[in-house]
Design an enzyme around this catalytic site. Structure first.
Site, mmCIF file in Angstrom:
data_model
loop_
_atom_site.group_PDB
_atom_site.id
_atom_site.type_symbol
_atom_site.label_atom_id
_atom_site.label_comp_id
_atom_site.label_asym_id
_atom_site.label_seq_id
_atom_site.Cartn_x
_atom_site.Cartn_y
_atom_site.Cartn_z
ATOM 1 N N GLN B 236 0.559 -1.080 0.317
ATOM 2 C CA GLN B 236 -0.054 0.415 -0.286
ATOM 3 C C GLN B 236 0.768 0.862 -0.063
ATOM 4 O O GLN B 236 0.520 2.003 -0.162
ATOM 5 C CB GLN B 236 -1.123 0.424 1.177
ATOM 6 C CG GLN B 236 -2.232 -0.589 0.811
ATOM 7 C CD GLN B 236 -3.236 -0.722 2.408
ATOM 8 O OE1 GLN B 236 -2.645 -2.283 2.513
ATOM 9 N NE2 GLN B 236 -3.651 -0.119 2.458
ATOM 10 N N ARG B 383 -9.237 -0.291 7.042
ATOM 11 C CA ARG B 383 -10.586 1.563 6.780
ATOM 12 C C ARG B 383 -10.590 2.617 7.842
ATOM 13 O O ARG B 383 -11.969 2.088 8.173
ATOM 14 C CB ARG B 383 -11.591 0.255 6.185
ATOM 15 C CG ARG B 383 -12.592 0.795 5.095
ATOM 16 C CD ARG B 383 -13.458 0.080 4.674
ATOM 17 N NE ARG B 383 -13.891 0.085 3.401
ATOM 18 C CZ ARG B 383 -14.313 0.244 2.067
ATOM 19 N NH1 ARG B 383 -13.972 -1.229 2.439
ATOM 20 N NH2 ARG B 383 -15.149 1.046 1.410
ATOM 21 N N CYS B 384 -9.416 2.765 8.301
ATOM 22 C CA CYS B 384 -9.683 3.586 8.824
ATOM 23 C C CYS B 384 -8.583 4.802 8.993
ATOM 24 O O CYS B 384 -7.574 3.902 8.969
ATOM 25 C CB CYS B 384 -9.642 2.720 10.307
ATOM 26 S SG CYS B 384 -9.143 3.792 11.744
ATOM 27 N N GLU B 759 -13.081 5.483 3.880
ATOM 28 C CA GLU B 759 -12.904 4.611 5.298
ATOM 29 C C GLU B 759 -14.371 5.193 6.610
ATOM 30 O O GLU B 759 -14.350 4.560 7.103
ATOM 31 C CB GLU B 759 -11.879 5.237 5.851
ATOM 32 C CG GLU B 759 -10.313 4.370 4.956
ATOM 33 C CD GLU B 759 -9.309 4.971 5.690
ATOM 34 O OE1 GLU B 759 -8.748 6.379 6.329
ATOM 35 O OE2 GLU B 759 -8.605 3.885 5.077
#
Lengths: 176, 805
Positions: B236, B383-384, B759
């Site tokens: 990522q 996802r944050c 997110e």
């Protein structure tokens, strides 16, 4: 190491013949031996469906089937569904209705959906949700996948009958 | 020319720029099975590496015997810590300032930890080799409870000097990692002690895992002739990985090329650096051949990057009328065997200090203690944006508990405490400057959309029916108003391993008026190739369809910190707009030259520069592009390119209002989600279709977390949820239909006003689902029950409340 087995199968219309260990999994055969990398590996326990292919008219998770079990059978993967110039209606619909994000589940999902629509050309939203419950997606929340499949069904029905696609269209709207 | 008669609206529409639900350019390859994921990569002579992993959660390693494994046909090498030590690679730095064993060095600290790396001709031979490696373990006492870890004599990290400071200051115990504080402790405690009403609760956000459908993996290829290392992988943050690989391997950075190919979902799982990457590189150097390593699902769930595992003890105080006066939180954070959290360096608990949420809370205090246990390391933002999910869940639960204490409606309690529109930019008690928001408008829109008052009436009727024995189902209305903090971040306070968290975009306009843009980020399904082209289309007036977007190859893309924490749009999206503006500035000079007027006498109009007051005199961007390569213009270099490195002045603060209506069967514990409404405000909307898709997906991940997903351990440190049989991922059948909605409050400091959205649905969704469960049982005295609210635990709530008698 066990003796190699003689295996002969058809993938996307092409006959393949090779020797493989009995423990070789079909997904490995497809991806590593035949370079058919559309089907993916997600769990290796039959849960996620990223490896879904069609074998003799049935949806099968190729990560838990030995290649030797597929000997003599006819296999279709995502690569056999459409061509760049003539996409399968599901391939069109997934793009049109944003039915994918990372794309990893997509080949298995579309392959499964194609079989589902063969079995039930006129599914309800509920039929679709149940029919693809063996294929996991982590990105889309399924809503647009369901919409894509219903839209493809409508297109395919319209193409088939060239008559009104009102039924399918109503369902697409209901899913929105 | 047809172009001349088109209105500017038509011309704008044909660009497919900002606001267009443009179809994704990525989809052609993905729908035809032609994606290029890391496991699709095949190089000549490529080998396959895989790990021997410990079955024990805490054990000393007495010996590792590899002789038999080396006899297995196809096995070429077996690496252990002893082999890596001479290279100084048996340990590696973590993103959190700690270090982590690459291969077990004397002991193991969690089940599944990497002990040896078997390199073979294919994955079957590697599996055979793994079976033949003999490891002699001596079991040690296992500590899986972070509170016990701070009391026990059992020292997990024997490599650390017991009394010495850690990367984030003093350590109180050999198993303690750091204490991190924000806000005013004394004032907050005084306010709470003197308050009219105080609600207190321990809120546990359980350990979960991002579990993207594609696991982590890489292919390392050392070209010994040219001294170049190429590393393909599920990264990522490819540029940061290149720097890390250079720092730990000693290979100069220009001799390393890192490539992130298509990534099958990330959700935070693919931010960190894992032992598999290091071992693959070493194995490639040792064997002189490319080496592939791909996790299986159990490896993934058990070892790479868990999320959450925060025990959040809270106190919230208010006046009798419900005006909140103070918030206090002490968090015990279970970090596992190594501190491998992925957070900006100065924020060992991430942005947990956004835990005052959407509310105007005058006084607050937060302390976080990080603790080692015999669990896997990680602590990524699933996802944050760096612990925002934990913070949002904490405050949204505390609000509900306070509403019970006050005997108030929880929607009204939120409304009277929201930060008001006119208070922005708003400085929170824990140190953030919220950029913009209009919470009341969003809240009222959401409540109206679901018919909130009628729902409450229906719920009251249901309760009566339940008490009268007419039904066994309760109705829960789950409310959530969240504020996120994304787009890390300003270089002045955000870095990872010393690398400032800016991001970048480089644009080249081709002579015929098409373009390529390269960014420092990397898409994992978000559709960057589609949306970043849209930003550019609006900025430079060339159609999005004529703009290629590329990311993920460090040899070609400009340096950037990657994609996680919803930072791509806030940071790289801003860089894209700014680079576009540089292109436009040069284009203006070229246009003025071609039109034979002064630079200031032309103005930009959608896709062209026109002479002010004479719209019939213009040069399109396409014409200008050609001129840039064909005309000798005095004082202007040929070509049309730009690069922008964007250091954001502030974070962005997306927000939203989510409401979940849930039926709960008291006797089976099963739930049915009748309605889920999600209103998101992410500022300027680039592609509504993609935003909606992000919301669907994020809420579904929230559904999983709240209603069943967990990484659970037994007392011996065995992972009980290591396969998809046990680790809950919702199917289409279990996932409800969502209704999405939006308001638009642009970010005042972002070039196009965008805030990021990927997110938000996970941040806001988890409290909405969880609060629905709590709300259903509120009339029977439930204050708080820990997630996940699976069927058994919901049944248990009902049983504990005496609803089965």
């Amino acid at each position: 190491m066990a003796d190699k087995m003689h295996i002969k199968l058809t993938v996307n219309g092409t006959e393949e013949e090779f020797l493989a260990e009995p423990r070789e999994l079909l997904i490995y055969t497809l991806r590593e031996r035949l370079n058919i990398t559309g089907p993916h590996i997600g769990c290796e326990t039959s849960h996620c469906g990223a490896c879904t292919v069609t074998i003799d008219g049935k949806s099968v998770k190729s990560c838990t089937m030995f290649a030797v079990q597929a000997s003599g059978k006819d296999i279709t993967t995502i690569e056999g569904l459409g061509t760049p110039d003539a996409l399968h209606p599901l391939q069109e619909a997934f793009k049109e209705h944003h039915g994918l994000q990372c794309g990893y589940c997509t080949p298995g999902m579309i392959t499964r959906a194609a079989k589902l629509l063969e079995e039930n050309p006129n599914p309800t939203e509920e039929d679709v949700r149940f029919g693809i419950a063996g294929n996991l997606c982590r990105c889309t929340g399924y809503q647009n996948i369901v919409k894509s499949i219903l839209a493809a069904a409508a297109t395919m029905n319209a193409d088939a009958s060239s008559s009104s696609d009102a039924i399918g269209q109503t369902k697409v709207e209901a899913a929105e | 020319m047809k172009d001349d008669v088109q209105s500017s609206d038509d011309r704008r529409a044909s660009l497919k720029g900002l606001g267009s639900s443009r179809k994704r350019v990525e989809d052609a390859r993905f729908t035809q099975g032609k994606g290029n994921y890391v496991d699709d990569i095949k190089l000549d002579g490529m080998l396959f590496g895989d790990f021997v992993r410990t079955p024990y959660a805490h054990a000393r390693i007495k010996s590792i015997k590899t002789e038999e494994a080396l006899k297995v046909p196809g096995v070429l090498a077996v690496l252990t810590a002893a082999d890596l030590e001479p290279l100084g690679l048996h340990w590696m730095p973590t993103l959190a300032g700690d270090k982590q064993m690459v291969l077990a060095d004397g002991k193991v600290l969690y089940q599944g930890q990497e002990v040896a790396f078997v390199v073979a001709t294919d994955r079957y031979a590697a599996a055979d080799g793994i079976e033949a490696v003999e490891v002699d373990y001596e079991e040690l006492p296992v500590i899986t409870d972070p509170f016990e870890a701070l009391k026990t004599d059992v020292v997990l990290r024997e490599d650390l000097e017991p009394g010495a400071d850690g990367a984030h200051g003093p350590r109180k115990h050999p198993n303690h990692i750091f204490t991190w504080e924000a806000g005013e402790k004394e004032t907050t405690e005084q306010v709470i002690d003197a308050a009219e009403v105080v609600a207190e609760e321990m809120v546990y956000y359980h350990r979960v895992h991002p579990c993207p459908l594609e696991t982590c993996g890489c292919v390392a290829s050392m070209d010994k002739v040219n001294g170049k290392l190429t590393l393909y992988g599920t990264f990522q943050a490819p540029h940061a990985i290149r720097t890390v690989v250079s720092l730990i391997s000693g290979i100069e950075e220009h001799n390393i090329r890192v490539v992130s190919p298509d990534i099958g979902g990330g959700f935070g799982n693919k931010v960190g650096a894992y032992p598999g990457y290091v071992c693959s590189v070493v194995a490639s150097i040792v064997t002189g051949k490319p080496v592939k390593w791909i996790e299986d699902r159990m490896d993934n769930l058990m070892t790479t990057a868990f999320a959450r595992d925060y025990w959040m003890k809270g106190k919230i105080s208010a006046t009798k009328e419900g005006k909140i006066t103070g918030l206090w939180c002490h968090t015990t954070a279970d970090h596992g065997g190594f501190d491998a959290c992925a957070d900006p360096t100065k924020f060992p608990a991430g942005f947990m200090n956004i835990c005052t949420g959407s509310y105007d809370i005058p006084t607050a205090y937060l302390a976080v203690d990080g603790v080692y246990t015999n669990k896997a390391p990680g602590g990524v933002a699933y996802r944050c944006s760096f612990r925002v999910t934990e913070a949002a869940y904490f405050i949204e639960r505390m609000i509900e508990v306070l509403a019970i204490e006050l005997n108030m409606d929880a929607a009204e309690l939120r409304r009277i405490n929201f930060i008001k529109k006119e208070q922005f930019p708003y400085n929170s008690a824990l140190g953030w400057e919220y950029d913009s928001g209009d919470y009341h408008t969003a809240w009222d829109k959401a409540l109206n959309a679901v018919g909130y008052d009628d729902l409450r009436k229906e719920q009251a009727q249901r309760l009566e029916d339940f008490k009268a024995g007419k039904t066994r189902k309760l109705l829960g209305i789950g409310l959530s108003h969240f504020t996120e903090i994304v787009g890390a971040g300003p270089v002045k306070n955000c870095d990872i391993l010393g690398l400032g968290m800016f991001d970048s975009c480089e644009i080249r306009i081709h002579p015929t008026g098409s373009a390529i843009a390269r960014l420092g980020t990397i898409s994992q399904g978000q559709g960057h190739a589609t949306t970043f082209a849209q930003i550019l289309a609006s900025e430079i007036g060339l159609p999005a369809d004529s703009i290629t977007v590329e990311e993920g190859d460090t040899d070609t893309a400009p340096y950037g910190l990657g994609t996680y924490g919803s930072r791509s749009t806030p940071v790289a999206g801003a860089a894209t707009a700014m680079a576009g503006r540089k292109i436009r500035a040069k284009a203006q000079m070229i246009a003025a030259f071609l039109l034979e007027v002064h630079d200031d006498d032309v103005e930009f109009d959608v896709d062209r520069f026109v002479v002010k007051g004479a719209p019939e005199k213009f040069k399109t961007m396409k014409e200008i592009a050609f001129a840039a390569y064909n005309q000798a213009i005095p004082g202007i270099e040929p070509g049309l390119e730009a690069v922008s490195y964007y250091d954001p002045p502030n974070m962005t603060y997306p927000f939203g209002a989510y409401i979940c209506v849930m039926e709960l069967d008291v006797d089976t514990g099963e739930h049915e989600i009748r309605q889920f409404y999600a209103l998101d405000d992410c500022g300027t909307r680039i592609n509504p279709m993609i935003i909606e898709g992000q919301v669907h997906g994020g809420v579904t991940e929230a559904l999983a977390i709240a209603m069943g997903q967990e990484i659970a351990y037994d007392e011996l440190g065995n992972v009980k949820t290591g396969t998809l049989m046990d680790f809950f991922l919702p199917t289409a059948w279990e996932t409800p239909h969502y209704t999405t909605d939006h308001t638009v409050t642009p970010s005042p400091h972002h070039p196009i006003g965008a805030k990021g959205v990927g997110e938000s649905p996970n941040v806001g969704g988890v409290p909405a689902f969880s609060n629905a469960v709590h709300d259903a049982f509120r009339p029977f005295g439930l204050r708080h029950a820990h997630m996940p609210h699976d069927h058994w635990r919901v049944w248990k709530i009902a049983n504990d409340l005496g609803l089965h008698s």
